[in-house]
Design a protein around this motif. Structure first.
Motif, short mmCIF file in Angstrom:
data_model
loop_
_atom_site.label_atom_id
_atom_site.label_comp_id
_atom_site.label_asym_id
_atom_site.label_seq_id
_atom_site.Cartn_x
_atom_site.Cartn_y
_atom_site.Cartn_z
N ALA A 12 40.45 38.32 37.16
CA ALA A 12 39.11 37.54 37.66
C ALA A 12 38.48 37.23 39.00
N ASP A 13 37.51 36.68 39.92
CA ASP A 13 37.81 36.69 40.83
C ASP A 13 38.82 35.31 41.47
N LYS A 14 38.88 33.61 40.33
CA LYS A 14 39.92 32.87 40.43
C LYS A 14 40.53 32.78 39.16
N GLY A 15 41.97 33.57 39.28
CA GLY A 15 42.82 33.48 38.51
C GLY A 15 42.84 34.51 37.26
N THR A 16 42.67 33.86 35.57
CA THR A 16 42.76 35.69 34.86
C THR A 16 41.65 35.03 33.82
N THR A 17 41.22 35.83 33.02
CA THR A 17 40.36 35.27 32.08
C THR A 17 41.70 36.04 30.29
N ALA A 18 42.03 35.46 29.42
CA ALA A 18 42.65 35.65 27.63
C ALA A 18 41.49 35.62 27.50
#
Length: 328
Positions: A12-18
């Motif tokens: 993601a733009d900032k870090g990750t998504t789960a």
């Protein structure tokens, strides 16, 4: 099925998504065995991957989950056939290879271990990488010569997954277990699963002396950092500590004193790339040396949909014992 449910991690733009989503079977990675996953589990490393708190995931998209138990659907591997019950832990699943929080997994047959007789798939995942790592630690201590007659053994992070299984197994084998925890409210729980004594982790959190009073003949440490340094300084002559985790950090602010003045040994435990024969041995020992009633006592069950939420909880120290994930 063309698609199946899975916990998918994306950049993601900032870090990750789960999130729980549908995954296309055509996107499964190479492997000679396809497994219908029935149970998985939640480990500390899974929490790191799900939250993005550490760079565990090395490719995207990724199916999270480092452990599974299930039934072989298809196989071109000579050892496995459709209908076989198997367990898989480590080998980069959920890191570099699509993982276990899914209704299907495709892996190398060389990674699999037959589900031990007497263990259900759910039992195996109640054990999971955490319990497997705990048993590898116990085997290492035994190989070093640490026995119940050697003196007390210490287990750090005792209310966590590795610590709970280590405490239960060592207790059943006859060891006097000193359980270290930062959660005083878990003292009764730890005594119920086998701890003879419970100490506050603050006793092991100050800067370590090169050599301190001898307190234990061995130990299982999943914490690392200053805690591990203190364990080493307090280990009896000729004893050993099995190091298998880094919950408090990767540093080790210790000295050579315990090694050259007391002959203490630091035993490194890796469960991810552990060769297949020690894997089989550890799983057989878990089938015989882990009290099923204690395993049930330390286990909590969640559905696949709640995995992301529980990933954050395990990092916050809000998860006791083991968490199994019902896939189907």
């Amino acid at each position: 099925m063309a698609t199946f449910k899975a916990i998918r991690i994306d950049k993601a733009d900032k870090g990750t998504t789960a999130q729980l989503t549908q995954f296309d079977e055509a996107e499964l990675m190479e492997g000679d065995v396809t497994v219908r996953v029935e149970w998985s589990t939640l480990n500390y490393k899974d929490g790191l991957a799900l939250t993005g708190k550490a760079p565990v995931v090395r490719r995207f998209p990724m199916i999270a989950g480092i452990d599974f138990a299930g039934t072989v659907e298809q196989s071109s591997h000579p050892q496995w056939k459709a209908g076989d019950k198997v367990v898989c832990t480590g080998w980069g699943m959920g890191e570099t290879h699509l993982g276990a929080y899914a209704e299907k997994a495709r892996v190398k047959g060389d990674w699999l271990v037959a589900l031990p007789q007497g263990l259900s798939a759910r039992d195996a995942m109640a054990i999971g990488t955490a319990g497997f790592t705990a048993m590898l630690s116990v085997l290492a201590l035994e190989k070093h010569g640490v026995s119940p007659n050697s003196g007390p053994v210490v287990v750090t992070g005792a209310a966590g997954g590795v610590g709970s299984v280590a405490t239960a197994v060592l207790s059943k084998l006859g060891y006097h277990v000193i359980a270290s925890t930062g959660r005083a409210s878990e003292a009764d729980y730890l005594k119920e699963i086998g701890a003879a004594e419970v100490i506050d982790r603050n006793e092991l959190s100050a800067a370590a002396k090169p050599i301190a009073k001898e307190r234990w003949a061995g130990g299982v440490d999943s914490v690392g950092s200053t805690t591990l340094a203190n364990l080493l300084s307090m280990t009896k002559y000729g004893g050993a500590i099995a190091a298998c985790g880094l919950a408090a950090g990767m540093d080790l602010p210790s000295s050579v004193a315990p090694f050259i003045l007391r002959g203490v040994c630091l035993l490194g435990i890796d469960s991810v790339m552990c060769p297949i024969e020690p894997r089989k041995a550890a799983w057989q020992r878990l089938a015989s040396d882990l009290d099923r009633s204690k395993l049930a006592e330390i286990t909590h069950e969640i559905p696949l949909s709640e995995v992301p939420e529980w990933g954050a909880k395990i990092l916050a120290g809000q998860v006791r014992g083991r968490t199994v994930v019902k896939i189907v």
